[in-house]
Design a protein around this motif. Structure first.
Motif, PDB file in Angstrom:
ATOM      1  N   UNK A 104       0.996  -1.192  -0.054  1.00  0.00           N
ATOM      2  CA  UNK A 104       0.074   0.084  -0.228  1.00  0.00           C
ATOM      3  C   UNK A 104       1.036   1.206   0.031  1.00  0.00           C
ATOM      4  N   UNK A 105       0.642   1.998  -1.007  1.00  0.00           N
ATOM      5  CA  UNK A 105       1.688   3.127  -1.013  1.00  0.00           C
ATOM      6  C   UNK A 105       1.363   4.366  -0.240  1.00  0.00           C
ATOM      7  N   UNK A 106       0.131   4.075   0.495  1.00  0.00           N
ATOM      8  CA  UNK A 106      -0.067   5.515   1.428  1.00  0.00           C
ATOM      9  C   UNK A 106       0.804   5.488   2.313  1.00  0.00           C
ATOM     10  N   UNK A 107       1.750   4.351   2.653  1.00  0.00           N
ATOM     11  CA  UNK A 107       2.650   4.495   3.586  1.00  0.00           C
ATOM     12  C   UNK A 107       3.985   4.974   3.302  1.00  0.00           C
ATOM     13  N   UNK A 108       4.010   5.641   2.100  1.00  0.00           N
ATOM     14  CA  UNK A 108       5.277   6.012   1.405  1.00  0.00           C
ATOM     15  C   UNK A 108       5.639   7.299   2.229  1.00  0.00           C
ATOM     16  N   UNK A 109       6.670   7.632   2.828  1.00  0.00           N
ATOM     17  CA  UNK A 109       6.791   9.015   3.580  1.00  0.00           C
ATOM     18  C   UNK A 109       6.691  10.207   2.653  1.00  0.00           C
ATOM     19  N   UNK A 110       6.107  11.151   3.144  1.00  0.00           N
ATOM     20  CA  UNK A 110       5.668  12.442   2.577  1.00  0.00           C
ATOM     21  C   UNK A 110       6.968  13.107   1.859  1.00  0.00           C
ATOM     22  N   UNK A 111       6.869  13.350   0.341  1.00  0.00           N
ATOM     23  CA  UNK A 111       8.143  13.839  -0.077  1.00  0.00           C
ATOM     24  C   UNK A 111       9.074  12.719  -0.691  1.00  0.00           C
ATOM     25  N   UNK A 112       8.647  11.434  -0.470  1.00  0.00           N
ATOM     26  CA  UNK A 112       9.325  10.543  -1.163  1.00  0.00           C
ATOM     27  C   UNK A 112       8.659  10.194  -2.508  1.00  0.00           C
ATOM     28  N   UNK A 113       9.702  10.372  -3.395  1.00  0.00           N
ATOM     29  CA  UNK A 113       8.839   9.922  -4.993  1.00  0.00           C
ATOM     30  C   UNK A 113       9.509   9.032  -5.784  1.00  0.00           C
ATOM     31  N   UNK A 114      10.499   8.128  -4.999  1.00  0.00           N
ATOM     32  CA  UNK A 114      11.176   7.002  -5.623  1.00  0.00           C
ATOM     33  C   UNK A 114      10.954   5.826  -4.922  1.00  0.00           C
ATOM     34  N   UNK A 115      10.940   4.803  -5.553  1.00  0.00           N
ATOM     35  CA  UNK A 115      10.967   3.424  -4.671  1.00  0.00           C
ATOM     36  C   UNK A 115      12.022   2.656  -5.492  1.00  0.00           C
ATOM     37  N   UNK A 116      12.351   1.595  -4.757  1.00  0.00           N
ATOM     38  CA  UNK A 116      13.215   0.361  -5.591  1.00  0.00           C
ATOM     39  C   UNK A 116      13.154  -0.727  -4.630  1.00  0.00           C
ATOM     40  N   UNK A 117      13.481  -1.897  -5.135  1.00  0.00           N
ATOM     41  CA  UNK A 117      13.550  -3.356  -4.441  1.00  0.00           C
ATOM     42  C   UNK A 117      14.993  -3.767  -4.137  1.00  0.00           C
ATOM     43  N   UNK A 118      15.200  -4.048  -3.172  1.00  0.00           N
ATOM     44  CA  UNK A 118      16.559  -4.522  -2.795  1.00  0.00           C
ATOM     45  C   UNK A 118      16.503  -5.884  -2.436  1.00  0.00           C
ATOM     46  N   UNK A 119      17.445  -6.717  -3.002  1.00  0.00           N
ATOM     47  CA  UNK A 119      17.407  -8.276  -2.637  1.00  0.00           C
ATOM     48  C   UNK A 119      18.562  -8.733  -2.061  1.00  0.00           C
ATOM     49  N   UNK A 120      18.202  -9.585  -1.000  1.00  0.00           N
ATOM     50  CA  UNK A 120      19.671 -10.202  -0.315  1.00  0.00           C
ATOM     51  C   UNK A 120      19.324 -11.708  -0.439  1.00  0.00           C
ATOM     52  N   UNK A 121      20.437 -12.414  -0.952  1.00  0.00           N
ATOM     53  CA  UNK A 121      20.367 -13.607  -1.062  1.00  0.00           C
ATOM     54  C   UNK A 121      21.421 -14.182   0.131  1.00  0.00           C
ATOM     55  N   UNK A 122      20.778 -15.364   0.773  1.00  0.00           N
ATOM     56  CA  UNK A 122      21.861 -15.990   1.708  1.00  0.00           C
ATOM     57  C   UNK A 122      21.848 -17.647   1.579  1.00  0.00           C
ATOM     58  N   UNK A 123      22.598 -18.344   1.896  1.00  0.00           N
ATOM     59  CA  UNK A 123      22.655 -19.852   1.544  1.00  0.00           C
ATOM     60  C   UNK A 123      23.114 -20.406   3.097  1.00  0.00           C
ATOM     61  N   UNK A 124      22.593 -21.693   3.074  1.00  0.00           N
ATOM     62  CA  UNK A 124      23.238 -22.636   3.945  1.00  0.00           C
ATOM     63  C   UNK A 124      23.995 -23.725   3.170  1.00  0.00           C
ATOM     64  N   UNK A 125      25.193 -23.934   3.680  1.00  0.00           N
ATOM     65  CA  UNK A 125      26.318 -24.812   2.946  1.00  0.00           C
ATOM     66  C   UNK A 125      26.184 -24.823   1.452  1.00  0.00           C
TER      67      UNK A 125
END
Length: 147
Positions: A104-125
């Motif tokens: 829901x974009x209503x929670x984007x902070x006031x004045x923020x006009x850009x967004x992105x997705x950040x991906x973090x990958x981790x492994x076991x063994x």
């Protein structure tokens, strides 16, 4: 009843937002493309995984949505929060899977006009493990119909 939604959902969503291009990924973090939410009121984040190599016993891919004020000189990205104040993130722990999260974009902070997705990958063994990953951001809830 709104028949346009039932018969032509393409008129009310935008699906060509490749947040993170599919790629074989080792452990680590990468940032996706920058989007302007503009007239869109919401999104569906789709996290995708494919095959693994290197025989890991497990893995985790986390997708987090971040926002910023593009005109701010400090260029600082911050985690988008949901109504409970928790970071908006999606986790995938299975190969060859598509998982989605409503945003829901209503929670984007006031004045923020850009967004992105950040991906973090981790492994076991595993021996130099990789997993194919990617993400799509489907925008919806527009205040005007797309052209």
């Amino acid at each position: 009843m709104n028949f346009i939604v039932r018969n032509n959902i393409g008129a009310v969503v935008k699906t060509d937002n490749l947040a993170l291009a599919p790629a074989a990924r080792s452990a680590g973090t990468r940032q996706g493309s920058t989007f302007a939410p503009g007239r869109w009121g919401s999104a569906v984040l789709v996290g995708l995984t494919g095959a693994t190599t290197g025989t890991p016993t497990g893995f985790e891919v986390t997708y987090e949505v971040e926002t910023r004020d593009g005109s701010d000189t400090d260029n600082e990205w911050v985690a988008l929060k949901n109504m409970d104040g928790a970071a908006v993130e999606l986790t995938v722990i299975q190969a060859s899977k598509a998982v989605e999260l409503d945003i829901d974009f209503q929670y984007i902070p006031v004045g923020h006009d850009e967004l992105r997705v950040v991906e973090t990958v981790s492994f076991t063994d595993g021996t130099t493990p990789t997993v194919v990953t990617g993400a799509l951001l489907v925008l919806g809830g527009s205040s005007t119909l797309p052209v």
